[in-house]
Design a protein around this motif. Sequence first.
Motif, short mmCIF file in Angstrom:
data_model
loop_
_atom_site.label_atom_id
_atom_site.label_comp_id
_atom_site.label_asym_id
_atom_site.label_seq_id
_atom_site.Cartn_x
_atom_site.Cartn_y
_atom_site.Cartn_z
N LEU A 13 0.85 -1.19 0.00
CA LEU A 13 0.00 0.00 0.00
C LEU A 13 0.89 1.24 0.00
CD1 LEU A 13 -2.59 -1.08 2.75
CD2 LEU A 13 -2.98 -1.08 0.27
N GLU A 16 -0.22 7.12 -1.16
CA GLU A 16 -1.44 7.62 -1.80
C GLU A 16 -2.62 6.68 -1.53
OE1 GLU A 16 1.54 7.38 -3.27
OE2 GLU A 16 2.00 9.53 -3.38
N GLU A 17 -2.36 5.38 -1.65
CA GLU A 17 -3.43 4.41 -1.39
C GLU A 17 -3.86 4.45 0.07
OE1 GLU A 17 -2.44 0.91 -4.66
OE2 GLU A 17 -1.10 1.16 -2.96
N GLU A 20 -6.27 7.32 0.75
CA GLU A 20 -7.65 7.03 0.31
C GLU A 20 -8.36 6.09 1.28
OE1 GLU A 20 -7.71 5.64 -3.78
OE2 GLU A 20 -6.54 7.41 -4.37
N TYR A 172 4.84 3.81 3.90
CA TYR A 172 4.00 2.86 3.14
C TYR A 172 3.99 1.52 3.87
CZ TYR A 172 8.80 1.93 1.74
OH TYR A 172 10.15 1.70 1.78
#
Length: 182
Positions: A13, A16-17, A20, A172
């Motif tokens: 992930l 950015e993911e 969201e 991340y």
Amino acid sequence: MAEAHPDIESILLSEEEIKEIVARMGKEITRDYADKNPLVIAVLRGAVVFMADVMRAITCPMSVDFMAVSSYADGVKSSGVVRIVKDLDTKIEGRNVLIVEDILDSGLTLSYLMRMLQSRNPASIEIAAFVVKDIEGKKPAVEPRYVGAHVPNAFVVGYGLDYAERYRNLPYLGILKPSVYE
Ligand code: 5GP
Ligand code: MG
Ligand code: MG
């Protein structure tokens, strides 16, 4: 995207993911707890990064508290033994409690925690898990009401999750190269 850390096999992930996912979960929680003034509890230390993000995506009144439990020590396998290292400072009787967790694997840690907190008579108690590990043929011992994403059955680090207290600061979520711990 930034280069992955050399100990990371692959990024699951991205930043950015994650943004969201967190925004979506914040909306779901806000919708369900709009008039419930939830007590949002993060389990230290892994859930701290997710907590810091998701609490800012919750737009209804809420408060926070923290607990620390120890179950994996410094390794990669569950010991099945959960120890309360730091208890809550808040009384939860009659409160709507939402436990924020970084990762649900066997679910044993949370199942123990839920039973312990249930005995203090909260009005409700639910779980928001940033990620749930998918293990074929196995169901986790608890069912989270809110789930950020599912991840494969591998050892993951970053976004708060550690191996031997390292990698929590990676922005991340990634799979740790097995050569690091084998
Ligand atoms: P469970 O009791 O659900 O098996 O595991 C709970 C705890 O184990 C998690 O909150 C987390 O601290 C740790 N854990 C489980 N799987 C992983 C993983 O893939 N990576 C990391 N860093 N920790 C994990
Ligand atoms: Mg945890
Ligand atoms: Mg850990």
